[in-house]
Design a protein around this motif. Structure first.
Motif, PDB file in Angstrom:
ATOM      1  N   THR A 238     -24.976  28.249 -29.720  1.00  8.77           N
ATOM      2  CA  THR A 238     -26.230  27.493 -29.944  1.00  8.77           C
ATOM      3  C   THR A 238     -25.607  26.099 -30.540  1.00  8.77           C
ATOM      4  O   THR A 238     -26.081  24.964 -30.134  1.00  8.77           O
ATOM      5  CB  THR A 238     -26.937  27.969 -30.960  1.00  8.77           C
ATOM      6  OG1 THR A 238     -27.291  29.159 -30.574  1.00  8.77           O
ATOM      7  CG2 THR A 238     -28.270  27.048 -31.270  1.00  8.77           C
ATOM      8  N   SER A 239     -24.806  25.810 -31.387  1.00 10.32           N
ATOM      9  CA  SER A 239     -24.338  24.518 -32.001  1.00 10.32           C
ATOM     10  C   SER A 239     -23.594  23.876 -30.805  1.00 10.32           C
ATOM     11  O   SER A 239     -23.559  22.428 -30.775  1.00 10.32           O
ATOM     12  CB  SER A 239     -23.404  24.781 -33.067  1.00 10.32           C
ATOM     13  OG  SER A 239     -22.102  25.454 -32.992  1.00 10.32           O
ATOM     14  N   LEU A 240     -22.744  24.203 -30.146  1.00 11.46           N
ATOM     15  CA  LEU A 240     -21.745  23.824 -29.032  1.00 11.46           C
ATOM     16  C   LEU A 240     -22.838  23.100 -28.080  1.00 11.46           C
ATOM     17  O   LEU A 240     -22.779  21.944 -27.652  1.00 11.46           O
ATOM     18  CB  LEU A 240     -20.764  24.436 -28.440  1.00 11.46           C
ATOM     19  CG  LEU A 240     -19.826  24.936 -29.189  1.00 11.46           C
ATOM     20  CD1 LEU A 240     -18.869  26.215 -28.632  1.00 11.46           C
ATOM     21  CD2 LEU A 240     -18.767  23.868 -29.548  1.00 11.46           C
TER      22      LEU A 240
ATOM     23  N   MET B 188     -12.620  21.214 -33.167  1.00 11.58           N
ATOM     24  CA  MET B 188     -13.927  21.091 -32.644  1.00 11.58           C
ATOM     25  C   MET B 188     -13.917  20.458 -31.289  1.00 11.58           C
ATOM     26  O   MET B 188     -14.737  20.856 -30.386  1.00 11.58           O
ATOM     27  CB  MET B 188     -14.458  20.263 -33.678  1.00 11.58           C
ATOM     28  CG  MET B 188     -14.827  20.875 -34.900  1.00 11.58           C
ATOM     29  SD  MET B 188     -15.398  19.634 -36.179  1.00 11.58           S
ATOM     30  CE  MET B 188     -17.032  19.286 -35.247  1.00 11.58           C
ATOM     31  N   MET B 189     -13.130  19.510 -31.020  1.00 11.55           N
ATOM     32  CA  MET B 189     -13.124  18.676 -29.681  1.00 11.55           C
ATOM     33  C   MET B 189     -12.941  19.695 -28.606  1.00 11.55           C
ATOM     34  O   MET B 189     -13.446  19.534 -27.481  1.00 11.55           O
ATOM     35  CB  MET B 189     -12.087  17.581 -29.605  1.00 11.55           C
ATOM     36  CG  MET B 189     -12.283  16.854 -28.517  1.00 11.55           C
ATOM     37  SD  MET B 189     -13.805  16.023 -28.048  1.00 11.55           S
ATOM     38  CE  MET B 189     -13.987  14.875 -29.450  1.00 11.55           C
ATOM     39  N   MET B 190     -11.892  20.603 -28.688  1.00 10.63           N
ATOM     40  CA  MET B 190     -11.462  21.392 -27.691  1.00 10.63           C
ATOM     41  C   MET B 190     -12.215  22.419 -27.287  1.00 10.63           C
ATOM     42  O   MET B 190     -12.352  22.966 -26.448  1.00 10.63           O
ATOM     43  CB  MET B 190      -9.861  21.811 -28.060  1.00 10.63           C
ATOM     44  CG  MET B 190      -8.841  20.780 -27.872  1.00 10.63           C
ATOM     45  SD  MET B 190      -8.998  19.703 -26.581  1.00 10.63           S
ATOM     46  CE  MET B 190      -8.111  21.209 -25.182  1.00 10.63           C
ATOM     47  N   THR B 191     -12.786  22.846 -28.490  1.00 12.70           N
ATOM     48  CA  THR B 191     -13.895  24.076 -28.132  1.00 12.70           C
ATOM     49  C   THR B 191     -15.313  23.634 -27.472  1.00 12.70           C
ATOM     50  O   THR B 191     -15.716  24.202 -26.473  1.00 12.70           O
ATOM     51  CB  THR B 191     -14.458  24.385 -29.659  1.00 12.70           C
ATOM     52  OG1 THR B 191     -13.235  24.882 -30.567  1.00 12.70           O
ATOM     53  CG2 THR B 191     -15.328  25.607 -29.562  1.00 12.70           C
TER      54      THR B 191
ATOM     55  N   LEU C 180     -20.803  23.272 -36.485  1.00 17.34           N
ATOM     56  CA  LEU C 180     -19.574  23.754 -35.940  1.00 17.34           C
ATOM     57  C   LEU C 180     -18.614  23.238 -36.902  1.00 17.34           C
ATOM     58  O   LEU C 180     -17.450  24.106 -37.030  1.00 17.34           O
ATOM     59  CB  LEU C 180     -19.201  22.981 -34.589  1.00 17.34           C
ATOM     60  CG  LEU C 180     -17.980  23.088 -33.953  1.00 17.34           C
ATOM     61  CD1 LEU C 180     -17.593  24.652 -33.471  1.00 17.34           C
ATOM     62  CD2 LEU C 180     -17.803  22.160 -32.673  1.00 17.34           C
ATOM     63  N   THR C 181     -18.663  22.249 -37.625  1.00 15.60           N
ATOM     64  CA  THR C 181     -18.027  21.583 -38.551  1.00 15.60           C
ATOM     65  C   THR C 181     -17.525  22.744 -39.834  1.00 15.60           C
ATOM     66  O   THR C 181     -16.560  22.975 -40.013  1.00 15.60           O
ATOM     67  CB  THR C 181     -17.955  20.490 -39.310  1.00 15.60           C
ATOM     68  OG1 THR C 181     -18.414  19.202 -38.239  1.00 15.60           O
ATOM     69  CG2 THR C 181     -17.467  20.025 -40.214  1.00 15.60           C
ATOM     70  N   VAL C 182     -18.676  23.171 -40.131  1.00 20.28           N
ATOM     71  CA  VAL C 182     -18.593  24.268 -41.320  1.00 20.28           C
ATOM     72  C   VAL C 182     -17.734  25.496 -40.920  1.00 20.28           C
ATOM     73  O   VAL C 182     -17.053  26.384 -41.405  1.00 20.28           O
ATOM     74  CB  VAL C 182     -20.149  24.571 -41.830  1.00 20.28           C
ATOM     75  CG1 VAL C 182     -19.958  25.888 -42.720  1.00 20.28           C
ATOM     76  CG2 VAL C 182     -20.757  23.483 -42.487  1.00 20.28           C
TER      77      VAL C 182
END
Length: 403
Positions: free
Chosen positions: A171-173, A230-233, A190-192
């Motif tokens: 969901t967050s992505l 985060m970026m690669m996910t 996503l950060t958390v």
């Protein structure tokens, strides 16, 4: 840099008629098109194959450092555009020069250590779980119930996230990548999740990508690792989901691939490659910033101007796609994974391909009489100029009990 005929990037034709729109853009503007981002912020959209090759191949002139952007102060805090353009702090795609090469090498090494058999096993397991949940109904939406759920689950498992975190990460992505109203909330979630995973793996390393990143002795800090993760996910999830959905759509609507739907697999790779040329999931990517004044495609580019990579536009460039060269076949010279120093780091494209191909083959194996449940012309795409993917893919099939 604003021109009176600049094209709004939210033009609905990026979603409904991309092939026609790119032809018109080339006719009216050439290979470097003036466009307007959110709140009327100007940028350049590069849709020429040769021009995009030059931009992505010259990291000194066309930098990946968003700190150069001459329009950043015009982007108000909280705008959904920011997660799409990228944070001011560099991540593995945007770090400059040697630092980028170091971070790309560290992340690539961590990915390269992924066991290919384990990767396919995870992809098959999650694919089977998703198909188990829908195979008894006789109908499904292969976008909402399958494609948009699978890649994040596999990547989360490889990176080290608990399986139960998968749905929340999906969901967050999706929210973050869309670059719309919930983009910042998705980025925060996503950060958390990433920070919590890093903290846990510092205490208890395991056989996963995050543990290998933390164990590397190259000197990367937790903040750099978190931004890169985060970026690669994000880069690995939604484009792969859209690759799955668009490939299944092609195979369900194009008679050339009918054999694969009834017991064969020979055309799966061909369909996947054609999607990367004709309907690439990453339609537009931000971006590059001019390090100094220059010229490109007959346009005067000022220092700090943002150049958007029109991957789909370049893939359709008639100067390199005419006659026999228009056939994709085994040609992999598309821009769907980028080009140059800042292209998708090896082996990320290979991991994405394994996930996507496994997902498609699982559908063909488990639902052999599958067919489209609506007219092909009624299928629609999400209203995004950045990523191209179906809003839904309704199908019908003979109901089967889950094994």
């Amino acid at each position: 840099m604003t021109t009176p005929d600049a094209v709004p990037l939210d033009d609905p034709r990026f979603r409904t008629e991309p092939a026609t729109l790119y032809r018109e853009l080339r006719r009216d503007h050439g290979t470097v098109v003036p466009v307007l981002l959110d709140s009327g912020i100007p940028a350049w959209l590069v849709v020429g194959y040769r021009e995009l090759h030059r931009v992505t191949g010259d990291a000194a002139l066309f930098s990946r450092d968003p700190g150069l952007w001459n329009q950043r102060e015009k982007v108000r805090p909280g705008r959904p555009l920011l997660p799409v353009i990228g944070p001011a702090e560099p991540s593995v795609p945007s770090a400059a020069d040697g630092r980028h090469r170091l971070r790309a090498a560290v992340f690539g090494s961590a990915l390269d250590a992924v066991d290919p058999f384990a990767l396919r096993r995870h992809a098959e397991r999650f694919a089977d779980e998703l198909i188990d949940a829908l195979c008894g109904t006789g109908e499904a939406d292969l976008v909402a119930q399958y494609a948009t759920l699978l890649p994040a689950r596999v990547l989360a498992r490889l990176y080290g996230f608990p399986d139960e975190d998968g749905p929340g990460l999906v969901t967050s992505l999706n929210d973050m990548i869309e670059g719309r109203g919930r983009a910042l909330a998705g980025q925060a979630h996503l950060t958390v999740a990433v920070e919590q995973l890093l903290s846990e793996r510092r205490k208890e390393p395991a056989d996963d990508v995050v543990s290998r990143l933390l164990a590397d002795d190259s000197g990367l800090g937790d903040e750099e690792i978190a931004r890169d993760l985060m970026m690669m996910t994000a880069a690995g999830h939604r484009p792969t989901a859209d690759w799955i959905g668009s490939s299944l759509r092609l195979m369900l609507t194009d008679g050339r691939f009918a054999g694969s739907l009834y017991g064969g697999r020979g055309s799966v790779a061909e369909a996947m490659n054609e999607v990367l040329w004709e309907d690439t999931p990453a339609q537009t990517v931000a971006g590059r910033w001019a390090a100094r004044d220059t010229h490109l495609g007959g346009r005067r580019i000022r220092a700090g101007d943002l150049l958007l990579l029109g991957l789909q536009g370049a893939n359709r460039d008639p100067r390199v796609r005419s006659g026999a060269s228009a056939r994709t076949g085994g040609n992999h010279a598309h821009f769907s994974f980028g080009h140059g120093e800042h292209r998708c780091p090896f082996p990320a494209p290979e991991i994405a391909e394994v996930i996507a191909r496994t997902a498609i083959e699982a559908v063909l194996d488990r639902l052999p009489d599958i067919g489209l449940a609506v007219p092909a012309e009624s299928l629609t795409h999400r209203p995004s100029p950045w990523l191209r993917g179906l809003t839904a893919l309704p199908v019908r099939f003979t109901p089967l009990p889950a094994p």
